[in-house]
Design an enzyme around this catalytic site. Structure first.
Site, short mmCIF file in Angstrom:
data_model
loop_
_atom_site.label_atom_id
_atom_site.label_comp_id
_atom_site.label_asym_id
_atom_site.label_seq_id
_atom_site.Cartn_x
_atom_site.Cartn_y
_atom_site.Cartn_z
N ASP A 1 0.63 -1.35 -0.13
CA ASP A 1 0.01 -0.11 0.04
C ASP A 1 0.69 1.31 0.14
O ASP A 1 0.48 2.15 -0.97
CB ASP A 1 -1.03 0.14 1.29
CG ASP A 1 -1.95 -0.91 1.21
OD1 ASP A 1 -2.36 -1.43 0.01
OD2 ASP A 1 -2.42 -1.44 2.21
N ASP B 1 -8.29 0.32 10.81
CA ASP B 1 -6.95 1.00 10.77
C ASP B 1 -7.06 2.34 10.67
O ASP B 1 -6.56 3.47 11.14
CB ASP B 1 -5.71 0.44 10.15
CG ASP B 1 -4.95 -0.86 11.08
OD1 ASP B 1 -5.28 -0.76 12.24
OD2 ASP B 1 -4.25 -1.40 10.42
N SER C 1 -2.17 -10.22 3.42
CA SER C 1 -2.12 -8.95 4.15
C SER C 1 -1.61 -9.21 5.45
O SER C 1 -2.20 -9.79 6.17
CB SER C 1 -3.44 -8.23 3.93
OG SER C 1 -3.43 -6.99 4.85
#
Length: 406
Positions: free
Chosen positions: A18, A127, A179
């Protein structure tokens, strides 16, 4: 703030998929702004290697690596552990790391005179909330950029496409594209085959687990450990004085080797969806168990039960990103009061994924062998008769009234 007014952006940078693509994306979409990368070291280890070179090569002007490990342990992990806070079996490894990182992020943003702070959290996850609530606490007027809520990229596969098109080196490929989030407390795995709840996690597959082994691969002989606590905080392991951070790291080794701390859950995210995750928390699982064991002899019944109630609220606050709130601070104050006499030693046996109690000692123990014994003692058993008569009086009166009115 208008896009054209944003000249300098501080980016929460991990070097993962990301945040790696966010640097060129920011420069393309925010007037070739200066991007200052900030990585919070919360114990992710070799993930920090080569980070500065990578950040600068992909367009950042500089990289700050903040050593937050001691702060993370002492100010976030230990208070949460002392509270006994667990969210749906999850020991909150990502949850309490985010406010710690965000605090450091804001400090750099203010120091650098940044126009905005950027993070790489998706619009589906927790998050984004954890980062942004912490940022709002320390810099309430600071603009926040969340590319996942702006760009046209819809999946991790498209992220990889973008990275390849921009010559951004990645440590993953399409087949191993879990992830993950790693720090000194835990490692999480999400995505790929885990998105099907009918699939068993590949615990025995080489390379899947990183902090330990499957219980099936653990030694056939148990490992005994002792841990000392003072006012609820771990201070020694196997007789050796250590900091809480050192104890957690050593427990990670011992727990990992014995297949401790694996968790496969479908949890309820703050944004409303259910999500499946596999967690490795070897040292943390042992620490929670040891602390709970010691509390069982040091806390009186009413305090223990009330503490167990607030542990749920505490866990929800941490999970939901509400660390910097008056309620969390108030609950921590309550917890600290309960820990004044949680001092002593516990002994545990680690064996193939199990943590077995093997002894507990404390000068503040409320357990009295003289009172509880099945042998002769000074306890007057006749006292129970009057106690039961008074305790059962409401039941007796209700039964008498019911019988009269039949």
């Amino acid at each position: 703030m208008k896009k054209e007014d944003i000249k300098k952006v501080v980016l929460a940078y991990s070097g993962g998929l990301d945040t790696s693509i966010i640097i060129p994306w920011l420069k393309e979409n925010y007037n070739n702004c200066e991007v200052i990368a900030v990585s919070g070291n919360v114990g992710q280890g070799d993930e920090l290697e080569g980070l500065e070179e990578k950040a600068i090569k992909t367009g950042a002007s500089k990289l700050y690596v903040l050593d937050l490990t001691e702060e993370y342990v002492d100010d976030y992990i230990i208070p949460t552990m002392k509270a006994g806070a667990i969210y749906e079996e999850y020991l909150l490894g990502t949850s309490h790391a985010r406010p710690c990182i965000a605090k450091g992020l804001v400090e750099i943003a203010l120091k650098e005179g940044a126009d905005a702070i950027c993070h790489g959290c998706t619009g589906k996850g927790n998050d984004q909330v954890r980062f942004e609530l912490a940022i709002k606490h320390f810099a309430p007027e600071m603009p926040i950029i969340a590319p996942w809520r702006e760009w046209d990229i819809k999946s991790r596969e498209e992220e990889i496409d973008y990275a390849e098109a921009h010559n951004i080196p990645l440590k993953i490929n399409r087949e191993t594209n879990y992830s993950k989030d790693k720090n000194l407390w835990h490692l999480s795995h999400e995505g790929l085959d885990l998105e099907d709840t009918g699939n068993e996690p590949l615990y025995e597959k080489e390379g899947f687990l990183e902090m330990g082994v499957s219980p099936l691969q653990a030694p056939d002989e148990p490992t005994y450990i002792t841990m000392d606590f003072e006012e609820g905080k771990p201070v020694a392991l196997n007789g050796e004085k250590m900091t809480a951070k050192q104890i957690i790291l050593k427990l990670n080794e011992l727990g990992g080797a014995n297949g401790i701390g694996l968790l496969d859950i479908v949890e309820n995210r703050l944004v409303g969806m259910k999500c499946r995750g596999v967690y490795e928390t070897p040292g943390g699982t042992i620490l929670y168990k040891a602390h709970e064991y010691l509390e069982s002899v040091c806390l009186d019944k009413m305090t223990l039960h009330e503490k167990q109630k607030i542990a749920i609220t505490f866990a929800e606050l941490v999970y939901n990103g509400q660390w910097f709130t008056p309620l969390r601070e108030a609950l921590s104050a309550f917890v600290d009061k309960t820990q004044e006499h949680v001092t002593g030693q516990v002994k545990l046996k680690l064996y193939k994924g199990n943590i077995i109690k093997a002894g507990v000692w404390s000068d503040y123990s409320l357990y009295s062998e003289d009172i509880a014994t099945f042998g002769e003692s000074d306890y007057n058993q006749k006292d129970a008769e009057g106690f039961i008569n008074l305790y059962g009086l409401p039941i007796k009166v209700q039964a008498m009234v019911d019988a009269k009115n039949k």
